[in-house]
Design an enzyme around this catalytic site. Structure first.
Site, PDB file in Angstrom:
ATOM      1  CD  GLU A 151      -4.300  -3.736  -9.089  1.00  0.00           C
ATOM      2  OE1 GLU A 151      -4.460  -4.945  -8.706  1.00  0.00           O
ATOM      3  OE2 GLU A 151      -4.499  -2.854  -7.926  1.00  0.00           O
ATOM      4  CG  HIS A 177     -10.830  -5.737 -11.538  1.00  0.00           C
ATOM      5  ND1 HIS A 177     -11.832  -5.442 -11.042  1.00  0.00           N
ATOM      6  CD2 HIS A 177      -9.666  -5.699 -10.821  1.00  0.00           C
ATOM      7  CE1 HIS A 177     -11.316  -5.004  -9.715  1.00  0.00           C
ATOM      8  NE2 HIS A 177     -10.139  -5.179  -9.583  1.00  0.00           N
ATOM      9  CD  GLU A 178      -6.604  -7.695 -11.701  1.00  0.00           C
ATOM     10  OE1 GLU A 178      -5.830  -6.601 -11.529  1.00  0.00           O
ATOM     11  OE2 GLU A 178      -7.541  -8.180 -11.064  1.00  0.00           O
ATOM     12  CG  HIS A 193      -6.878  -1.910 -10.797  1.00  0.00           C
ATOM     13  ND1 HIS A 193      -7.291  -1.248  -9.826  1.00  0.00           N
ATOM     14  CD2 HIS A 193      -7.054  -3.327 -10.288  1.00  0.00           C
ATOM     15  CE1 HIS A 193      -7.812  -1.888  -8.875  1.00  0.00           C
ATOM     16  NE2 HIS A 193      -7.914  -3.261  -9.059  1.00  0.00           N
ATOM     17  CD  GLU A 210      -3.516  -4.641  -3.874  1.00  0.00           C
ATOM     18  OE1 GLU A 210      -3.304  -4.908  -5.231  1.00  0.00           O
ATOM     19  OE2 GLU A 210      -4.306  -4.092  -3.376  1.00  0.00           O
TER      20      GLU A 210
HETATM   21  N1  HT7 Z   1      -5.577  -5.529  -6.472  1.00  0.00           N
HETATM   22  C1  HT7 Z   1      -5.541  -6.944  -6.361  1.00  0.00           C
HETATM   23  C2  HT7 Z   1      -5.183  -7.549  -5.129  1.00  0.00           C
HETATM   24  C3  HT7 Z   1      -4.437  -8.772  -4.894  1.00  0.00           C
HETATM   25  C4  HT7 Z   1      -3.945  -9.265  -3.310  1.00  0.00           C
HETATM   26  C5  HT7 Z   1      -4.325  -8.659  -2.338  1.00  0.00           C
HETATM   27  C6  HT7 Z   1      -3.719  -9.445  -1.180  1.00  0.00           C
HETATM   28  C7  HT7 Z   1      -3.101 -10.872  -1.439  1.00  0.00           C
HETATM   29  C8  HT7 Z   1      -2.922 -11.131  -2.849  1.00  0.00           C
HETATM   30  C9  HT7 Z   1      -3.563 -10.585  -3.597  1.00  0.00           C
HETATM   31  N2  HT7 Z   1      -3.392 -10.705  -5.267  1.00  0.00           N
HETATM   32  C10 HT7 Z   1      -4.056  -9.502  -5.677  1.00  0.00           C
HETATM   33  C11 HT7 Z   1      -6.626  -7.827  -7.038  1.00  0.00           C
HETATM   34  C12 HT7 Z   1      -7.461  -7.193  -7.805  1.00  0.00           C
HETATM   35  O1  HT7 Z   1      -7.691  -6.006  -7.634  1.00  0.00           O
HETATM   36  O2  HT7 Z   1      -7.743  -7.736  -8.854  1.00  0.00           O
HETATM   37 ZN    ZN Z   2      -8.829  -4.867  -8.194  1.00  0.00          ZN
END
Ligand code: HT7
Ligand code: ZN
Length: 885
Positions: A264, A297-298, A301, A121
């Protein structure tokens, strides 16, 4: 760099059904072979198929088993295009070479402490293989990993392990199959030398789930709290939302090099070690609380993000806002709801107000972006998104909200959807009238809500008149009025809540009773820009209104409450959040007026009523101790600077330091007995009463540490030496470090010697020094850059040292520009290694226009130097260029 617009969203021309990945992991190169079944969205389509790909070496490409030759496809630095794919369903096989060992960006496949891991992500999958890297492409994955058995004994990916075995040449392999469709940003792979803490969770329908938390062997003992948090989260999601885990295995892996907190990925969450590893000696209460929240949180998700995902990245708050809201509620239920709300609102204010008032202002659903990652950096979207979800709950009540959630899952399980879909589920499940609530997603800027009140003793009515204004933001000069839920209670002269029965709104009488019972608090629906009046009936004395209870909407409230009303609310409001808030409003007013005095070289004096108000909170045994700790803490310097026409860091710092010292000397004996009476028990317990005691004791110690007093230095040294946990030890170290001198130097050196083998504790040591207000601290920070424990390639170290320094207003905003120059140089070095981390750091410049002319010139120079650098990343370009615009 190209700007991407929400209005340009188009459904993909092709979907993917199954994706088979085969990784051959190596020290020099890694080969990724993918086999994808592709089908067109529209039968008979002959549109080109465009795949994303960055930093990849294409080895071969086959369509339906036939190798394509050059000329059958186009390849540039970002895309692989098939101009005329076959009609109907076909298979696409692509072999790619990558070099994870050289990937310092920490997105895609990379190495952390010798182990392979991934971060996909938002758009990292395109650094692994050519793919339609967008969340509305959902497919079923299998993943075969092959690697050296000694170097990488553990091979993990999403879903279930379906096959494993040994191979020639000291290699082995594992095949994983994920039965759920997912977007590629949820793909994960881990290979390395890891061991696990194992446990099980039996879901309420009887599914036995194996839980494994993976770390290097020596850290396994530090995963007990993470495991406790995971099981608590699984249970909570069943109890509160009826949501069960859906596979037989849930893996969590902790890695030391990670750009954010955690990720997640379906059934294979990858975490920054900081948010997994904890022992009482090495982690503070804040770390323990953060682990609980982020593990939750994770995990949450899995339903809000994974089972139902986002159609495109503009909808990010659909999953993040909702999941942040869910983790906030989880932590509230596990500890103190009021304290959690105070902490969340403080965070929101730290991110929301500055961002909304700056060049990076954007709505909860942005209209455009250059680099998606920058939306995670600002945090605004996450916290503000959670506030929007919270407003649904405020309007619908717990049961109505749950009905909406149930309908959302019923309608959209397995789909990639939009914020409107969530809105529709909430609305349809409840037959609710949400007026123009959707504006919260599209309009940027924090609404300013003004309230005036009047009491009519003859008619026994009490009136509240509201008006609202949303300030202009870049690209949105004119704003519409918003639908703002304002929770209100009225206090009688003894401080009790009055019972509320009916209210006139727009001339119509409405009952505010619930199930025919009068209530003590009600939610007013404020929707108009100009005067909107609510008149409470049957009010037999002039009440003091408690407005926006629990911070029921993310707005700036300006009321006509007098100081004595605010002191009254601070002493009596049954809404504890508003008790805290009243104290903060008083403190903000006081600080701003002292700042004005300081700027006019007037002597500073502290209002005795303020000291008295804080003293009565400090000494009230009926109050929760952590609430007291929060209530006696002054608003931060950043918050006060935000309220000024021209931010003056020196004046704000001088005033805050003055008030802290003055309170410490006037309430010295109260603070001393607070320390005395709240020492921790020998055994560390992570529960609210124990944490609250430590929070109060350490807040008192911090106040005392501001005094020039050898008795206090002795006390702090004693606390430091006798501490049995990191919370207390670090609090004592912080109290001692407030003043320069030999004691400070000695204790800092002692702390390092003691903890040099624990990188997470060493990061605390970096941060403490970086945030110091000691004049000229930039030189010390420059020296620390060369400390053997520092490494610019590790994000946690950068956040501690560089991020910590930028959070210290006096030194970062030093008049001579030394702080700005330091950051400018670092950003350019960082950008070559890790653009995401560099862009996080460069955003410290984004509010440069808020300062005086000379600081503006100095900060602008640095931004211009950054902009003129060769090969600047899109991440930094977006923040720096928008800051200068
Ligand atoms: N959903 C996760 C997003 C995330 C992210 C985004 C961009 C660059 C690196 C990253 N590492 C994790 C974070 C979360 O929802 O906790
Ligand atoms: Zn998140």
């Amino acid at each position: 760099p190209k700007e991407i617009f929400l209005k340009d969203y188009k459904s993909p021309d092709y979907y993917f059904d199954t994706v088979d990945l085969r990784f051959s992991l190596g020290e020099e190169k890694t080969i990724v072979a993918s086999k994808i079944t592709v089908f067109p969205r529209v039968e008979g389509s002959s549109a080109p198929l465009v795949l994303d790909g960055v930093d990849l070496k294409l080895i071969s490409i086959k369509v339906d088993g036939k190798e394509l030759k050059e000329g059958d496809y186009h390849l540039d630095s970002r895309h692989l295009t098939l101009p005329s794919p076959p009609e109907g369903k076909f298979t696409l096989e692509i072999d790619t070479e990558i070099q994870p060992q050289n990937n310092t960006s920490l997105e895609g496949l990379y190495k952390s402490s010798g182990n392979f891991c991934t971060q996909c992500e938002a758009e990292g999958f395109r650094k692994i293989t050519f793919y339609q890297d967008r969340p509305d492409i959902m497919a079923k994955y299998t993943c075969r990993i092959e690697a050296d058995k000694l170097l990488y004994p553990v091979l993990l990916s999403n879903g279930n392990l379906i096959e494993q075995g040994t191979l020639e040449g000291g290699k082995h392999y594992a095949v994983w199959e994920d039965p759920f469709k997912k977007p590629c940003y949820l793909f994960a792979l881990v290979a390395g030398q890891l061991e696990s803490r194992d446990d099980t969770f039996v879901t309420r329908s009887g599914r036995k789930v194996a839980l494994r938390i993976w770390t290097p062997a020596q850290d396994v003992p530090k995963t007990a709290h993470a495991m406790y948090s995971l099981k608590a989260a699984m249970k909570w999601d069943e109890d509160v939302f009826g949501l069960e885990y859906d596979l037989d295995l849930f893996n969590v892996v902790a890695v030391p090099d990670f750009n954010m907190g955690a990720m997640e990925n379906k059934s294979l969450n990858i975490f920054n070690s900081k948010l997994v590893l904890a022992s009482p000696e090495t982690a503070s209460d804040a770390d323990y609380a953060a682990i609980l929240g982020v593990i939750g949180h994770e995990y949450f998700h899995n339903w809000t993000g994974n089972r139902v995902t986002c159609r495109d990245w503009f909808q990010l708050s659909l999953k993040e806002g909702l999941t942040v809201f869910r983790d906030q509620e989880f932590s509230s239920d596990m500890g103190s709801r009021t304290v959690k709300r105070i902490a969340d609102v403080s965070k929101l204010r730290n991110y929301q107000f500055p961002q909304d008032a700056g060049p990076m202002a954007h709505p909860v659903r942005p209209h455009s972006y250059i680099k998606m990652d920058n939306f995670y950096t600002g945090k605004f979207l996450l916290y503000m998104g959670a506030e929007v979800v919270r407003m649904y709950k405020t309007l619908l009540g717990t049961q109505g909200f749950r009905k909406g959630m149930d309908l959302y899952f019923k309608r959209h399980d397995g789909q990639a959807v939009t914020c409107e879909d969530f809105f529709a589920a909430m609305k349809d499940a409840n037959g609710a009238d949400f007026a123009n609530f959707l504006l919260w997603y599209s309009q940027a800027g924090t609404p300013v809500v003004k309230v005036t009140s009047s009491y009519n003793a003859e008619a026994h009515t009490f009136s509240l008149k509201f008006s609202q204004e949303v300030p202009p933001t870049p690209g949105q000069p004119v704003k519409e009025s918003m639908f703002i839920p304002v929770a209100v209670g009225l206090l009688d002269s003894s401080g009790k809540d009055m019972t509320l029965s009916s209210v006139y709104h727009n001339g119509t009488l409405q009952s505010v009773a619930s199930n025919n019972q009068p209530v003590l608090s009600t939610v007013l629906r404020v929707t108009k820009q100009k005067e909107e009046e609510f008149v409470f009936c049957d009010i037999f004395e002039r009440p003091i209104p408690s407005l926006l209870r629990g911070y029921s909407a993310p707005v700036r409230l300006e009321s006509d409450l007098s100081d004595s009303d605010l002191f009254f609310l601070l002493a009596h409001d049954s809404d504890e959040f508003n008790r805290w808030e009243s104290g903060q409003v008083l403190a903000r007013k006081l600080m701003l007026s002292l700042v004005a005095d300081f700027q006019q070289s007037k002597p500073l004096t502290l209002n005795p009523k303020f000291v008295q108000g804080l003293k009565s909170i400090l000494c009230d045994p009926s109050l929760d101790k952590e609430f007291i700790a929060k209530a006696i803490t002054l608003p931060g310097e950043g918050e006060i600077m935000d309220m000024m026409e021209v931010a003056d860091p020196d004046a704000v710092h001088a005033v805050r330091t003055f008030i802290r010292k003055e309170l410490a000397s006037q309430l010295k004996s109260e603070f001393l007995s607070t320390v005395e009476n709240n020492r921790s028990s020998e055994e560390y317990v992570f529960d609210h009463p124990n944490m609250a005691g430590r929070a109060l004791k350490n807040t008192a110690l911090a106040y005392l540490g501001s005094l020039e007093d050898s008795e206090i230095t002795e006390l702090a040294l004693h606390e430091y030496k006798t501490a049995t946990n990191m919370t207390d030890q670090f609090a004592a170290l912080s109290a001692i470090s407030q003043k320069p001198g030999k004691t400070r130097d000695d204790v800092l050196a002692d702390f390092y010697t003691k903890w040099q083998h624990n990188y997470l504790v060493v990061n605390k040591w970096f941060a403490l020094q970086a945030m110091s207000n000691i004049p000229g601290n930039v030189e010390n920070v420059r020296k620390l850059l060369n400390h053997p424990a520092f490494d610019l390639r590790n994000p946690n170290k950068v956040y501690s040292l560089i991020g910590g320094f930028c959070g210290s207003p006096v030194n970062f905003h030093a008049k001579d520009g030394s702080g700005y120059k330091f950051l400018g140089e670092i950003v350019l070095q960082l950008d070559k290694l890790n653009p995401q981390v560099a862009s996080r750091m460069v955003s410290a410049f984004s509010r440069w226009r808020r300062f005086d002319e000379s600081r503006q010139t100095l900060a602008k120079q640095q931004l211009e130097t950054i902009m003129s650098a060769n090969g600047l990343s899109e991440n930094v370009f977006e923040i720096a260029s928008k800051s200068l615009a």
